[in-house]
Design a protein around this motif. Sequence first.
Motif, PDB file in Angstrom:
ATOM      1  N   HIS A  88       0.811  -1.212   0.000  1.00  0.00           N
ATOM      2  CA  HIS A  88       0.000   0.000   0.000  1.00  0.00           C
ATOM      3  C   HIS A  88       0.851   1.273   0.000  1.00  0.00           C
ATOM      4  O   HIS A  88       0.404   2.327   0.406  1.00  0.00           O
ATOM      5  CB  HIS A  88      -0.987   0.000   1.172  1.00  0.00           C
ATOM      6  N   LYS A 117      -8.170   1.493   1.215  1.00  0.00           N
ATOM      7  CA  LYS A 117      -7.755   2.474   2.217  1.00  0.00           C
ATOM      8  C   LYS A 117      -6.300   2.246   2.612  1.00  0.00           C
ATOM      9  O   LYS A 117      -5.668   1.308   2.168  1.00  0.00           O
ATOM     10  CB  LYS A 117      -8.641   2.348   3.454  1.00  0.00           C
ATOM     11  N   ASP A 118      -5.800   3.120   3.483  1.00  0.00           N
ATOM     12  CA  ASP A 118      -4.463   3.007   4.083  1.00  0.00           C
ATOM     13  C   ASP A 118      -3.313   3.152   3.087  1.00  0.00           C
ATOM     14  O   ASP A 118      -2.246   2.580   3.274  1.00  0.00           O
ATOM     15  CB  ASP A 118      -4.310   1.687   4.862  1.00  0.00           C
ATOM     16  N   TRP A 119      -3.517   3.933   2.034  1.00  0.00           N
ATOM     17  CA  TRP A 119      -2.432   4.185   1.079  1.00  0.00           C
ATOM     18  C   TRP A 119      -1.415   5.138   1.702  1.00  0.00           C
ATOM     19  O   TRP A 119      -1.780   6.110   2.360  1.00  0.00           O
ATOM     20  CB  TRP A 119      -2.980   4.813  -0.199  1.00  0.00           C
ATOM     21  N   MET A 120      -0.137   4.853   1.465  1.00  0.00           N
ATOM     22  CA  MET A 120       0.930   5.795   1.774  1.00  0.00           C
ATOM     23  C   MET A 120       1.468   6.255   0.422  1.00  0.00           C
ATOM     24  O   MET A 120       2.001   5.443  -0.340  1.00  0.00           O
ATOM     25  CB  MET A 120       2.008   5.143   2.633  1.00  0.00           C
ATOM     26  N   GLN A 147      -8.905   7.546   2.263  1.00  0.00           N
ATOM     27  CA  GLN A 147      -8.146   6.452   1.668  1.00  0.00           C
ATOM     28  C   GLN A 147      -6.646   6.582   1.905  1.00  0.00           C
ATOM     29  O   GLN A 147      -5.900   5.664   1.604  1.00  0.00           O
ATOM     30  CB  GLN A 147      -8.404   6.387   0.153  1.00  0.00           C
ATOM     31  N   VAL A 148      -6.205   7.734   2.405  1.00  0.00           N
ATOM     32  CA  VAL A 148      -4.775   8.005   2.510  1.00  0.00           C
ATOM     33  C   VAL A 148      -4.352   8.018   3.978  1.00  0.00           C
ATOM     34  O   VAL A 148      -4.910   8.742   4.795  1.00  0.00           O
ATOM     35  CB  VAL A 148      -4.410   9.351   1.836  1.00  0.00           C
ATOM     36  N   LYS A 149      -3.344   7.185   4.283  1.00  0.00           N
ATOM     37  CA  LYS A 149      -2.826   7.084   5.642  1.00  0.00           C
ATOM     38  C   LYS A 149      -1.733   8.121   5.876  1.00  0.00           C
ATOM     39  O   LYS A 149      -1.608   8.677   6.957  1.00  0.00           O
ATOM     40  CB  LYS A 149      -2.260   5.671   5.817  1.00  0.00           C
ATOM     41  N   LYS A 150      -0.912   8.377   4.826  1.00  0.00           N
ATOM     42  CA  LYS A 150       0.207   9.301   4.978  1.00  0.00           C
ATOM     43  C   LYS A 150       0.641   9.809   3.603  1.00  0.00           C
ATOM     44  O   LYS A 150       0.563   9.090   2.612  1.00  0.00           O
ATOM     45  CB  LYS A 150       1.375   8.580   5.644  1.00  0.00           C
ATOM     46  N   VAL A 153      -4.537  14.519   6.631  1.00  0.00           N
ATOM     47  CA  VAL A 153      -3.665  13.351   6.530  1.00  0.00           C
ATOM     48  C   VAL A 153      -2.260  13.749   7.005  1.00  0.00           C
ATOM     49  O   VAL A 153      -1.768  14.816   6.612  1.00  0.00           O
ATOM     50  CB  VAL A 153      -3.618  12.876   5.052  1.00  0.00           C
TER      51      VAL A 153
END
Length: 167
Positions: free
Chosen positions: A12, A63-66, A87-90, A113
Amino acid sequence: GAFYNTCMDTSHIVFIHGSSGDKSNTYKAVLLRTRFPGMLTPDFEGDIQTRMAKLISLLGNEKDWMLVGSSLGGLMATLFAAQAPGQVKKLILLAPALTLPEFADHLPDPIHVPTIVVQGTKDELIPWEAARNLAERVFSNLNFIIVDDDHRLHKTAEALDWESMLA
C-alpha cells in the motif's frame, strides 16, 4: 541500514514520479523499491487530468495508502488526498509542485492526513518559501523539512529515514 523491515506491508505504498525522466526506473523509485520491494511504482504520462484518472483507478476504493510523490507526483498525491482523504494514511512529498497554478490558484479544503514535505533550499523549479506557505495553508498535520539540496533531492533521498517515515 542494511536491515529492512520484512514484516512491513509495502503493497500500500505508491511512489508517484514527476513529469519527465522521473519514471519508475529512476533513482528515487529504484532506491525505494530496493528498501520496500512490494511498493508500487506505476508510470504516468500525459496531462494532469490523465495522470490523475490513472492514479484514481489504480488506488480504487482501498484504504491506508501511503503516497510518496516527487515533484508533479507530489501534486498528484496531494490532489488525491484532497479528494479522498479517508483512503490516505500518509503523504510524503518530495519537492512537490504545489506552486503550479492547478493547485496554488484553487487550494482545497484543509487536508488532515499526516504529511511530510521535503524541500530543498537550492530547488530551481519550486521555491521552498512559496511551497512552505502553500503547504502550511493546506496540510493541518504537516512536517516541513528543509534540506540543502536541489529539486531532484538526490543527496537527500538516500539519507532520509524511509523506514520511520513510512512506519
